[in-house]
Design a protein around this motif. Structure first.
Motif, mmCIF file in Angstrom:
data_model
loop_
_atom_site.group_PDB
_atom_site.id
_atom_site.type_symbol
_atom_site.label_atom_id
_atom_site.label_comp_id
_atom_site.label_asym_id
_atom_site.label_seq_id
_atom_site.Cartn_x
_atom_site.Cartn_y
_atom_site.Cartn_z
ATOM 1 N N TYR A 188 0.840 -1.204 0.000
ATOM 2 C CA TYR A 188 0.000 0.000 0.000
ATOM 3 C C TYR A 188 0.876 1.255 0.000
ATOM 4 O O TYR A 188 0.636 2.210 -0.760
ATOM 5 C CB TYR A 188 -0.913 -0.011 1.227
ATOM 6 C CG TYR A 188 -1.669 1.285 1.435
ATOM 7 C CD1 TYR A 188 -2.788 1.576 0.675
ATOM 8 C CD2 TYR A 188 -1.255 2.197 2.400
ATOM 9 C CE1 TYR A 188 -3.489 2.764 0.861
ATOM 10 C CE2 TYR A 188 -1.936 3.386 2.598
ATOM 11 C CZ TYR A 188 -3.054 3.660 1.827
ATOM 12 O OH TYR A 188 -3.738 4.838 2.008
ATOM 13 N N VAL A 189 1.915 1.258 0.838
ATOM 14 C CA VAL A 189 2.830 2.405 0.900
ATOM 15 C C VAL A 189 3.566 2.572 -0.427
ATOM 16 O O VAL A 189 3.705 3.693 -0.950
ATOM 17 C CB VAL A 189 3.829 2.230 2.068
ATOM 18 C CG1 VAL A 189 4.926 3.285 1.993
ATOM 19 C CG2 VAL A 189 3.106 2.313 3.398
ATOM 20 N N ILE A 190 4.055 1.454 -0.993
ATOM 21 C CA ILE A 190 4.773 1.519 -2.269
ATOM 22 C C ILE A 190 3.872 2.089 -3.362
ATOM 23 O O ILE A 190 4.284 2.962 -4.150
ATOM 24 C CB ILE A 190 5.295 0.125 -2.659
ATOM 25 C CG1 ILE A 190 6.382 -0.335 -1.677
ATOM 26 C CG2 ILE A 190 5.839 0.119 -4.086
ATOM 27 C CD1 ILE A 190 6.821 -1.775 -1.872
ATOM 28 N N ALA A 191 2.624 1.594 -3.425
ATOM 29 C CA ALA A 191 1.690 2.083 -4.447
ATOM 30 C C ALA A 191 1.387 3.571 -4.247
ATOM 31 O O ALA A 191 1.307 4.333 -5.220
ATOM 32 C CB ALA A 191 0.399 1.265 -4.391
ATOM 33 N N LEU A 192 1.240 3.982 -2.986
ATOM 34 C CA LEU A 192 0.942 5.391 -2.701
ATOM 35 C C LEU A 192 2.104 6.297 -3.115
ATOM 36 O O LEU A 192 1.896 7.360 -3.731
ATOM 37 C CB LEU A 192 0.648 5.558 -1.208
ATOM 38 C CG LEU A 192 -0.053 6.840 -0.771
ATOM 39 C CD1 LEU A 192 -1.417 6.949 -1.414
ATOM 40 C CD2 LEU A 192 -0.173 6.882 0.750
ATOM 41 N N VAL A 193 3.341 5.856 -2.823
ATOM 42 C CA VAL A 193 4.517 6.642 -3.207
ATOM 43 C C VAL A 193 4.636 6.715 -4.723
ATOM 44 O O VAL A 193 4.876 7.788 -5.300
ATOM 45 C CB VAL A 193 5.792 6.022 -2.587
ATOM 46 C CG1 VAL A 193 7.038 6.678 -3.163
ATOM 47 C CG2 VAL A 193 5.769 6.169 -1.072
ATOM 48 N N ALA A 194 4.464 5.558 -5.391
ATOM 49 C CA ALA A 194 4.569 5.535 -6.860
ATOM 50 C C ALA A 194 3.496 6.409 -7.494
ATOM 51 O O ALA A 194 3.761 7.141 -8.468
ATOM 52 C CB ALA A 194 4.444 4.092 -7.355
ATOM 53 N N LEU A 195 2.300 6.367 -6.945
ATOM 54 C CA LEU A 195 1.208 7.192 -7.475
ATOM 55 C C LEU A 195 1.509 8.671 -7.323
ATOM 56 O O LEU A 195 1.259 9.476 -8.239
ATOM 57 C CB LEU A 195 -0.093 6.833 -6.754
ATOM 58 C CG LEU A 195 -1.360 7.578 -7.225
ATOM 59 C CD1 LEU A 195 -1.652 7.224 -8.682
ATOM 60 C CD2 LEU A 195 -2.544 7.219 -6.334
ATOM 61 N N ASN A 196 2.065 9.053 -6.202
ATOM 62 C CA ASN A 196 2.383 10.467 -5.972
ATOM 63 C C ASN A 196 3.501 10.945 -6.896
ATOM 64 O O ASN A 196 3.426 12.046 -7.467
ATOM 65 C CB ASN A 196 2.782 10.692 -4.512
ATOM 66 C CG ASN A 196 1.597 10.882 -3.593
ATOM 67 O OD1 ASN A 196 1.103 11.984 -3.419
ATOM 68 N ND2 ASN A 196 1.123 9.793 -3.000
#
Length: 314
Positions: A8-16
């Motif tokens: 979830y954190v990885i996806a959130l960082v990549a999305l940002n």
């Protein structure tokens, strides 16, 4: 962190990061049909015109470089969930390295005072300044900056010591802490003679601080009646004369500088509810040498004559 939260954190960082790059690209390009920068039609006072000029290319490229740097930073340092980073850096390892470095500096500063006698330390102005500094950092919160204590916290500048005032005893108190427990006796006394028995026992304890206890008992009925309760319930810790027991931390009840206020209400509260005083151990925090320095400083506060004599012998 669980794998689900990590992803979830990885996806959130990549999305940002992706969102920032897309927003930069989308807003920086000009499209067919866009008005010229000077043709926004926003004009004030006849000649003040609003322009809509794009940022310079070098500025835009600077933003792209920032994004690239951010990606590299997240690869090098841990910032993507459970991914530890290619550098192997951890805050715990950094903390341990900093602590080890500062511990070495402290050892160099305090090492010269290791195993010195208390008298020698108390006669050394530099050692006493270090001891005073340690006291201010670790002890003043309870005992006060002047070491004169407060209700429930002993005055360290007088000659009254619940656990003994010899240097080694003070050092043991600093390093290993103390626990002084006065058990609640209210229910016991009230079962024997009601609330008046508590008052009589408290009156006798207060009378122990008088200059002539025998005369006080002859003239004070309540104190005389309270003596029998003291003799049956209190002498095991405080002794038949009320002078306490330093092995147990039982205070001397005949001194005027008491740990709690010398009032009838305060003594009644002590008898009814008991007291539990805790001096925390500082061995892990200070270590032997710094504990010895602060113990020597505390000892010097009530042994000025002894420190002067030691200074004269050097």
């Amino acid at each position: 962190m669980s794998n689900a939260w990590s992803w979830y954190v990885i996806a959130l960082v990549a999305l940002n990061i992706g969102g920032c790059a897309w927003l930069l690209w989308w807003t920086a390009r000009r499209r067919p049909g866009d008005p010229k920068p000077e043709e926004t039609s926003h004009v004030w006072d006849g000649n003040i015109t609003e322009y809509n000029k794009p940022l310079p290319r070098w500025w835009i490229n600077g933003f792209y470089l920032t994004i690239v740097f951010g990606i590299g930073y997240l690869v090098w340092y841990p910032g993507l969930g459970n991914f530890a980073g290619t550098s192997g850096w951890t805050s715990a390892r950094e903390h341990d390295a900093d602590k080890a470095r500062h511990d070495r500096l402290l050892e160099e500063t305090f090492g010269v005072y290791a195993n010195q006698s208390f008298q020698a330390l108390a006669a050394d102005p530099t050692a006493m300044e270090l001891g005073r500094s340690i006291f201010a950092n670790t002890c003043a919160a309870c005992h006060g900056s002047s070491a004169q204590g407060a209700a429930g916290y002993p005055d360290l500048t007088d000659a009254t010591w619940n656990w003994g005032g010899e240097p080694e005893q003070i050092l043991q108190t600093v390093l290993d802490g103390r626990q002084g427990i006065m058990p609640p006796l209210g229910s016991v006394l009230e079962g024997i003679g009601g609330d008046v028995a508590v008052t009589q026992a408290a009156t006798y304890v207060r009378a122990l601080r008088s200059e002539d206890i025998e005369a006080t008992l002859r003239n004070d009925y309540m104190a005389a009646r309270g003596k029998k309760y003291f003799d049956s319930l209190c002498v095991a810790c405080h002794g038949p004369d009320g002078k306490g027991n330093q092995d147990l931390g039982a205070p001397d009840l005949t001194v005027r500088n008491t740990l709690y206020p010398n009032t009838l209400d305060s003594i009644r509260t002590t008898i009814i509810e008991g007291r539990h005083g805790v001096m925390p151990a500082h061995r892990d925090l200070l270590g032997e040498t710094r504990g010895r320095l602060v113990a020597a400083y505390v000892w010097s506060l009530s042994n000025a004559r002894g420190t002067d004599a030691a200074s004269g012998q050097q």
